[in-house]
Design a protein around this motif. Structure first.
Motif, PDB file in Angstrom:
ATOM      1  N   SER A   9       0.806  -1.221   0.000  1.00 19.28           N
ATOM      2  CA  SER A   9       0.000   0.000   0.000  1.00 19.28           C
ATOM      3  C   SER A   9       0.848   1.283   0.000  1.00 19.28           C
ATOM      4  O   SER A   9       0.382   2.327  -0.438  1.00 19.28           O
ATOM      5  N   ALA A  12       1.340   3.855  -2.936  1.00 19.88           N
ATOM      6  CA  ALA A  12       0.392   4.929  -3.254  1.00 19.88           C
ATOM      7  C   ALA A  12       1.043   6.309  -3.147  1.00 19.88           C
ATOM      8  O   ALA A  12       0.854   7.162  -4.016  1.00 19.88           O
ATOM      9  N   LEU A  16       1.245   9.026  -6.149  1.00 18.19           N
ATOM     10  CA  LEU A  16       0.726  10.394  -6.007  1.00 18.19           C
ATOM     11  C   LEU A  16       1.847  11.415  -6.213  1.00 18.19           C
ATOM     12  O   LEU A  16       1.669  12.445  -6.860  1.00 18.19           O
ATOM     13  N   PRO A  38      -2.107  -4.915  -1.706  1.00 18.20           N
ATOM     14  CA  PRO A  38      -2.118  -4.510  -0.305  1.00 18.20           C
ATOM     15  C   PRO A  38      -1.490  -5.554   0.612  1.00 18.20           C
ATOM     16  O   PRO A  38      -1.400  -6.727   0.260  1.00 18.20           O
ATOM     17  N   ILE A 222     -10.598   5.976   8.800  1.00 18.79           N
ATOM     18  CA  ILE A 222     -11.164   4.667   9.126  1.00 18.79           C
ATOM     19  C   ILE A 222     -10.195   3.970  10.056  1.00 18.79           C
ATOM     20  O   ILE A 222      -9.014   4.276  10.071  1.00 18.79           O
ATOM     21  N   SER A 223     -10.735   3.038  10.818  1.00 19.68           N
ATOM     22  CA  SER A 223      -9.902   2.396  11.815  1.00 19.68           C
ATOM     23  C   SER A 223      -9.115   1.280  11.168  1.00 19.68           C
ATOM     24  O   SER A 223      -9.654   0.272  10.760  1.00 19.68           O
ATOM     25  N   GLU A 225      -4.687  -0.226  10.823  1.00 18.02           N
ATOM     26  CA  GLU A 225      -3.467  -0.312  11.611  1.00 18.02           C
ATOM     27  C   GLU A 225      -2.928   1.076  11.901  1.00 18.02           C
ATOM     28  O   GLU A 225      -2.197   1.290  12.839  1.00 18.02           O
TER      29      GLU A 225
ATOM     30  N   SER B 293      -9.334  -4.528   9.592  1.00 19.30           N
ATOM     31  CA  SER B 293      -9.386  -3.102   9.277  1.00 19.30           C
ATOM     32  C   SER B 293      -8.080  -2.630   8.664  1.00 19.30           C
ATOM     33  O   SER B 293      -8.073  -1.738   7.836  1.00 19.30           O
ATOM     34  N   ALA B 294      -6.944  -3.277   9.042  1.00 21.90           N
ATOM     35  CA  ALA B 294      -5.669  -2.891   8.431  1.00 21.90           C
ATOM     36  C   ALA B 294      -5.724  -3.183   6.938  1.00 21.90           C
ATOM     37  O   ALA B 294      -5.239  -2.425   6.120  1.00 21.90           O
ATOM     38  N   VAL B 296      -8.342  -3.182   5.104  1.00 14.84           N
ATOM     39  CA  VAL B 296      -9.205  -2.179   4.489  1.00 14.84           C
ATOM     40  C   VAL B 296      -8.412  -0.900   4.231  1.00 14.84           C
ATOM     41  O   VAL B 296      -8.411  -0.364   3.139  1.00 14.84           O
ATOM     42  N   VAL B 297      -7.688  -0.452   5.244  1.00 11.16           N
ATOM     43  CA  VAL B 297      -6.978   0.816   5.078  1.00 11.16           C
ATOM     44  C   VAL B 297      -5.918   0.705   4.002  1.00 11.16           C
ATOM     45  O   VAL B 297      -5.722   1.594   3.201  1.00 11.16           O
ATOM     46  N   CYS B 298      -5.197  -0.428   3.956  1.00 14.79           N
ATOM     47  CA  CYS B 298      -4.145  -0.559   2.961  1.00 14.79           C
ATOM     48  C   CYS B 298      -4.716  -0.583   1.562  1.00 14.79           C
ATOM     49  O   CYS B 298      -4.225   0.062   0.652  1.00 14.79           O
ATOM     50  N   GLU B 299      -5.786  -1.368   1.379  1.00 14.83           N
ATOM     51  CA  GLU B 299      -6.374  -1.517   0.067  1.00 14.83           C
ATOM     52  C   GLU B 299      -6.964  -0.188  -0.403  1.00 14.83           C
ATOM     53  O   GLU B 299      -6.810   0.218  -1.545  1.00 14.83           O
ATOM     54  N   ASP B 300      -7.622   0.488   0.522  1.00 11.63           N
ATOM     55  CA  ASP B 300      -8.254   1.757   0.231  1.00 11.63           C
ATOM     56  C   ASP B 300      -7.220   2.767  -0.240  1.00 11.63           C
ATOM     57  O   ASP B 300      -7.362   3.406  -1.281  1.00 11.63           O
ATOM     58  N   GLU B 301      -6.154   2.877   0.536  1.00 11.27           N
ATOM     59  CA  GLU B 301      -5.074   3.817   0.235  1.00 11.27           C
ATOM     60  C   GLU B 301      -4.445   3.521  -1.121  1.00 11.27           C
ATOM     61  O   GLU B 301      -4.200   4.395  -1.934  1.00 11.27           O
ATOM     62  N   LEU B 302      -4.211   2.236  -1.325  1.00 20.65           N
ATOM     63  CA  LEU B 302      -3.541   1.797  -2.541  1.00 20.65           C
ATOM     64  C   LEU B 302      -4.373   2.106  -3.780  1.00 20.65           C
ATOM     65  O   LEU B 302      -3.899   2.703  -4.740  1.00 20.65           O
ATOM     66  N   LEU B 303      -5.646   1.711  -3.749  1.00 19.11           N
ATOM     67  CA  LEU B 303      -6.485   1.869  -4.926  1.00 19.11           C
ATOM     68  C   LEU B 303      -6.787   3.328  -5.225  1.00 19.11           C
ATOM     69  O   LEU B 303      -6.853   3.734  -6.381  1.00 19.11           O
ATOM     70  N   GLU B 304      -6.936   4.110  -4.165  1.00 18.61           N
ATOM     71  CA  GLU B 304      -7.260   5.522  -4.337  1.00 18.61           C
ATOM     72  C   GLU B 304      -6.221   6.217  -5.230  1.00 18.61           C
ATOM     73  O   GLU B 304      -6.549   7.015  -6.091  1.00 18.61           O
ATOM     74  N   ALA B 305      -4.963   5.890  -5.017  1.00 13.09           N
ATOM     75  CA  ALA B 305      -3.890   6.546  -5.760  1.00 13.09           C
ATOM     76  C   ALA B 305      -3.960   6.234  -7.243  1.00 13.09           C
ATOM     77  O   ALA B 305      -3.450   6.975  -8.071  1.00 13.09           O
ATOM     78  N   PHE B 306      -4.571   5.096  -7.576  1.00 12.62           N
ATOM     79  CA  PHE B 306      -4.595   4.682  -8.969  1.00 12.62           C
ATOM     80  C   PHE B 306      -5.930   4.941  -9.653  1.00 12.62           C
ATOM     81  O   PHE B 306      -6.126   4.589 -10.796  1.00 12.62           O
ATOM     82  N   LYS B 308      -7.159   7.936  -9.986  1.00 15.44           N
ATOM     83  CA  LYS B 308      -7.178   9.309 -10.516  1.00 15.44           C
ATOM     84  C   LYS B 308      -7.145   9.315 -12.038  1.00 15.44           C
ATOM     85  O   LYS B 308      -6.478   8.493 -12.635  1.00 15.44           O
TER      86      LYS B 308
END
Lengths: 253, 308
Positions: A9, A12, A16, A38, A222-223, A225, B293-294, B296-306, B308
Motif C-alpha cells: 500500500s 500509493a 501520487l 495490499p 477509518i480504523s 493499523e 481493518s488494516a 481495508v486501510v491498505c487496500e483503500d489507500e492503494l487503490l485511491e492513488a490509482f 485518478k
C-alpha cells in the motif's frame, strides 16, 4: 529509464508524488510502471522464465488495475524499485521493548545485548521479509529498495485507538536517532540483491518518525493499523521527496 | 507429607531448572530443552532469533551467558568475583570481557563494556533465587589463571592482555575442586536455602579428557550417574528424552512411568487462569479486528492513488 515499481500500500505515496511531479514538469527521466498489492499480497507471486506473475486472482486484478497487465516481464525494465514490503521500523521497536544494545539509553528492565548481536539479529529478521524475498527473485538485476515510511509523529503520544509500538518511550529515552541508524544499517545489510534507499532525512522526525507534513491528508478516517486516522501511510509530498533520489541511486549502482 | 520436604515429588511441581556453562561444542541446556525440560534463561535472546544467530552469540546455551566455565573454580568465581583486576582485554581500540571471551564473537567499545558486564552480573545474581535446581556441567580441570588466582577464558587471536596481567595454565587438584564446589554450594544456599546443586560429569568435546570422578560425592552437591549417562545418550540421538527431562526436573526415576502428578491448583490459581484465558480470547479478537481493518486501510489507500 524504464522502472518497474513493486510494492504494497505504501506504493500509493510514490504514485501520487509521481503524478504531482509530472504535472509540474519536474519528473525525473524515468518511465515508471506500478504494480501493487495490499498488505503482503506480493508474497503470492512466482517468477518463471523471466516473468513475474501473481498466483492469486485478486493480486492479478490489482496488478492489472495499476500496471495494465498482470504479468511483469522482467526484461521489459531497466530497473526495479521495491516499496515497503513489510520492512518497517516496528520490528526494531518490538525488539526494543524487551532488549537494548549497550550504548542505548533506555536500558532499564531490558536484556542488554552486544550491539553486534542486535545488528545480526535484525539483519536476519529483515532478510526474512517480503522485501528480501522479492529482491531475491530479481537477483542480477538493478534493484532499489525503499522501506515502509516511519509512522507519522503525531502517533507518538498514543491517541485512543492507535497502536502503541513504543515510539514515545524510545524518543523520550533519547534513543530515536540510534534506533533509526540501526534500522538503516540492518535493512541495507539484509538486502544483498538490492540497494537500500533510506527515507530522506528531511522527512524524518526524532530518528524514527515521519514529519507531520508528509502525512497530512493521508488519513482515511477509518480504523486500521494506522489507527482512527492513518499514521502509517504518507501523502504525495512524501513521494515527491523520494523520486529525485531514485535516478542518482540507480546510476550509482 | 513432611512439611519441610521441598522435593518435586512432595510438591507435585517440576523444579525450576538452571544450567551453568558447559562444553563449547554442545550445550547441556539445549539437550534438556529438546528433551522437554524447561530451563531458565536469564539473558534470553528475542524469541524470534534464528538458530544460527543465537549460536554465534552463545544465546540459549545456559541459563546465563557466562561462557564455558566447566570446572568448579570458574563457577564459584562467577558468583563471587564481579569485575576482578585485568578482566578487560584489548582488541585494537575495542575491548573484550576476558572472563567470558567466547560468548561474543566481536569486541566491544571500551566505554560500553562495563555496563554490559554489570548487566550480565545482575542476571547471574538473580539466578540462584530463580531456580530450585542448578545443573553444573563439569568437563575440565585446567584453566588459564593470573597471579591473583583469577580464572580467565582463552585469549582470542589479536587480543592483548592488560599491562601487568600474565596468565599461566594450571590444573586443579581434586581437593581444590571439591573445596570450590563446597564453597559454591554454601554460597548458593545462603541465597536460596532450598537450591539443589547438581554436577554432571561430561566428556568435553573441545578439551583433553580428564578424570572428574572425585567430584561425585561432595557433601551438599548432588550427582546422579544415571542422569549423566542418559544425558550423553540422548545427546547422541538415543531414546530416553522424557526420562531425562523427568530426572532433570528433580523427579525420582522410580516415579517415572505414569503421567506426572498434576499440580494442586488453588482457587487463586484457578481465578488467575480464567482471567488469563479471557484476556487471551479478547486479545485474539482484537488482532482479528485489527487485521481486517488494516487490510481495508491498505487496500483503500492503494487503490485511491490509482483511481485518478
Amino acid at each position: 529509464m524504464r522502472i518497474c515499481v513493486i510494492g504494497n500500500s505504501h506504493i500509493a505515496a510514490l504514485k501520487l508524488g509521481w503524478d504531482a511531479l509530472q504535472a509540474s514538469g519536474q519528473a525525473p527521466d524515468l518511465r515508471p510502471t506500478f504494480f501493487g498489492a495490499p498488505s503482503d499480497g506480493v508474497r503470492h507471486v512466482r517468477v518463471e522464465s523471466g516473468v513475474l506473475s501473481p498466483k492469486r486472482k485478486d493480486i492479478a486484478e490489482h496488478f492489472r488495475t495499476m500496471g495494465g497487465t498482470d504479468r511483469i516481464r522482467l526484461d521489459d525494465y531497466d530497473a526495479f524499485f521495491l516499496i515497503g514490503l513489510n520492512v518497517s521500523v516496528k520490528r526494531i521497536l518490538r525488539f526494543y521493548k524487551t532488549h537494548a544494545w549497550a550504548g542505548l539509553k533506555g536500558t532499564a528492565g531490558k536484556v542488554l545485548v552486544h550491539p553486534g548481536f542486535a545488528r545480526d539479529f535484525l539483519t536476519e529478521r529483515y532478510a526474512d521479509t517480503l522485501m528480501g524475498v522479492t529482491a531475491g527473485h530479481l537477483q542480477g538485476r538493478r534493484v532499489l529498495a525503499l522501506a515502509e515510511p516511519f509512522w507519522a509523529e503525531w502517533v507518538r503520544k498514543g491517541q485512543k485507538d492507535t497502536p502503541e509500538y513504543g515510539w514515545d518511550a524510545a524518543i523520550t529515552a533519547g534513543d530515536g536517532p540510534a534506533l533509526g541508524a540501526m534500522f538503516r544499517a540492518t535493512v541495507a545489510a539484509s538486502l544483498p540483491h538490492a540497494q537500500f534507499l533510506p527515507q530522506p532525512e528531511a522527512t524524518v522526525a526524532h530518528g524514527i518518525m515521519t514529519a507531520l507534513p508528509y502525512n497530512k491528508d493521508a488519513s482515511r478516517l477509518i480504523s486500521g493499523e494506522g489507527g482512527g486516522t492513518d499514521a502509517a501511510h504518507m501523502n504525495g509530498d512524501f513521494g515527491q521527496a523520494i523520486w529525485p533520489l531514485v535516478l542518482p541511486a540507480l546510476r550509482a549502482m | 507429607m513432611d512439611e519441610d520436604d521441598l522435593s518435586p515429588e512432595a510438591s507435585g511441581k517440576p523444579a525450576r531448572l538452571g544450567v551453568l556453562g558447559g562444553d563449547g561444542l554442545w550445550s547441556v541446556a539445549q539437550v534438556l530443552r529438546e528433551a522437554g525440560a524447561e530451563v531458565a534463561d536469564l539473558e534470553p535472546a528475542p524469541k524470534t532469533v534464528a538458530a544460527e544467530v543465537a549460536a554465534r552469540w552463545h544465546y540459549g546455551r545456559a541459563s546465563v551467558r557466562a561462557g564455558l566455565l566447566g570446572h568448579p573454580r570458574a563457577c564459584l568465581q562467577l558468583f563471587t568475583a564481579g569485575m576482578p583486576k585485568g578482566w578487560i582485554w584489548k582488541a585494537g581500540s575495542l575491548a573484550v570481557d576476558g572472563l567470558r571471551p567466547e560468548v561474543d564473537p566481536e569486541p566491544m567499545d571500551r566505554a560500553l563494556i562495563e555496563a554490559y558486564r554489570l548487566a550480565h552480573l545482575a542476571a547471574v545474581a538473580r539466578l540462584a533465587g530463580s531456580v530450585d535446581r542448578l545443573i553444573l556441567p563439569l568437563c575440565r580441570t585446567r584453566a588459564m589463571v593470573d597471579a591473583a588466582g583469577t580464572v580467565f577464558g582463552s585469549r582470542p587471536k589479536g587480543v592483548i592482555l592488560p599491562t601487568g596481567v600474565k596468565l599461566s595454565e594450571v590444573t586443579f587438584t581434586v581437593n581444590e575442586m571439591r573445596d570450590d564446589l563446597r564453597a559454591l554450594s554454601e554460597h548458593l544456599r545462603a541465597i536460596n536455602p532450598g537450591l539443589v546443586l547438581q554436577v554432571t560429569l561430561q566428556p568435553s568435546l573441545s578439551d583433553t579428557p580428564c578424570d572428574l570422578t572425585g567430584l561425585t560425592d561432595v557433601p551438599g552437591v548432588h550427582h546422579d550417574p544415571v542422569f549423566d549417562a542418559l544425558l550423553l545418550a540422548v545427546k547422541n540421538g538415543a531414546k530416553g528424552a522424557r526420562v531425562l527431562a523427568h530426572l532433570a526436573q528433580g523427579f525420582d526415576i522410580d516415579a517415572f512411568g505414569g503421567p506426572a502428578a498434576a499440580p494442586v491448583e488453588s482457587d487463586d490459581d484457578k481465578r488467575q487462569r480464567r482471567k488469563e484465558r479471557r484476556k487471551a480470547r479478547e486479545a485474539g479478537r482484537a488482532v482479528q479486528l485489527d487485521a481486517k481493518s488494516a487490510k481495508v486501510v491498505c487496500e483503500d489507500e492503494l487503490l485511491e492513488a490509482f483511481r485518478k
